[in-house]
Design a protein around this motif. Structure first.
Motif, PDB file in Angstrom:
ATOM      1  N   LYS A   3       2.923  -1.329   4.237  1.00  0.00           N
ATOM      2  CA  LYS A   3       4.251  -0.790   3.956  1.00  0.00           C
ATOM      3  C   LYS A   3       4.213   0.609   3.358  1.00  0.00           C
ATOM      4  O   LYS A   3       5.046   1.436   3.675  1.00  0.00           O
ATOM      5  N   VAL A   4       3.269   0.881   2.470  1.00  0.00           N
ATOM      6  CA  VAL A   4       3.241   2.169   1.789  1.00  0.00           C
ATOM      7  C   VAL A   4       2.143   3.048   2.366  1.00  0.00           C
ATOM      8  O   VAL A   4       2.419   4.033   3.039  1.00  0.00           O
ATOM      9  N   MET A   5       0.889   2.701   2.110  1.00  0.00           N
ATOM     10  CA  MET A   5      -0.225   3.451   2.688  1.00  0.00           C
ATOM     11  C   MET A   5      -1.477   2.610   2.629  1.00  0.00           C
ATOM     12  O   MET A   5      -1.611   1.739   1.784  1.00  0.00           O
ATOM     13  N   GLY A   6      -2.377   2.875   3.556  1.00  0.00           N
ATOM     14  CA  GLY A   6      -3.620   2.127   3.561  1.00  0.00           C
ATOM     15  C   GLY A   6      -4.496   2.487   4.735  1.00  0.00           C
ATOM     16  O   GLY A   6      -4.125   3.294   5.589  1.00  0.00           O
ATOM     17  N   ILE A   7      -5.667   1.881   4.734  1.00  0.00           N
ATOM     18  CA  ILE A   7      -6.645   2.080   5.804  1.00  0.00           C
ATOM     19  C   ILE A   7      -6.863   0.716   6.444  1.00  0.00           C
ATOM     20  O   ILE A   7      -7.004  -0.280   5.752  1.00  0.00           O
ATOM     21  N   TYR A   8      -6.876   0.673   7.753  1.00  0.00           N
ATOM     22  CA  TYR A   8      -7.196  -0.571   8.433  1.00  0.00           C
ATOM     23  C   TYR A   8      -8.459  -0.382   9.254  1.00  0.00           C
ATOM     24  O   TYR A   8      -8.789   0.719   9.658  1.00  0.00           O
ATOM     25  N   THR A   9      -9.186  -1.481   9.440  1.00  0.00           N
ATOM     26  CA  THR A   9     -10.367  -1.470  10.309  1.00  0.00           C
ATOM     27  C   THR A   9     -10.242  -2.612  11.296  1.00  0.00           C
ATOM     28  O   THR A   9      -9.734  -3.678  10.955  1.00  0.00           O
TER      29      THR A   9
END
Length: 134
Positions: free
Chosen positions: A47-53
């Motif tokens: 929803k806000v910010m992040g890193i996905y793998t």
């Protein structure tokens, strides 16, 4: 990047050893999601910010690594470390504040890993630093 490489194994070990509700949340974050629509799910879920793998077939190396800010994928590349550095750069370039639920995480990386303003440590960060250097 060298600092992150240096501390990553010990940091993951500390995080995995956590118990209780916090430990369950950490384990959920560290879990690898395997699905055909994983990138789209990440964009929707962050929803806000992040890193996905995205990893498939038990591969150690991620197939895709991306940065999501407010539900929109803004960058993708093949390296978690570069993804993190790019996320940090975007936070500074776009003058974003750290998300409330990740405030201490980003503060830890800023003050311990990147050695920026490291002499003013919050109690929680100080305790993690002690465990990390033990």
């Amino acid at each position: 990047m060298a600092q992150l490489d240096h501390f990553s194994d010990k940091l993951i070990q500390i995080l995995k050893s956590k118990g209780g509700v916090k430990g369950q949340r950490i384990k959920a974050v560290l879990a690898i999601k395997d699905s055909d629509s994983a990138a789209e799910d990440a964009e929707r879920d962050i929803k806000v910010m992040g890193i996905y793998t995205i990893r498939r077939d038990g591969n150690e190396k991620p197939e895709d690594v991306g940065i999501v800010i407010e539900g929109i994928k803004v960058l993708n590349n093949g390296s978690v470390i570069m993804g993190f550095i790019m996320l940090f750069g975007l936070i500074y370039a776009l003058d974003l504040s750290f998300p409330d639920n990740l405030k201490y995480t980003f503060e830890f990386f800023q003050k311990i890993i990147m050695n920026l303003d490291g002499h003013k440590l919050n109690t929680k960060i100080q305790q993690l630093k002690i465990k990390l250097f033990a």
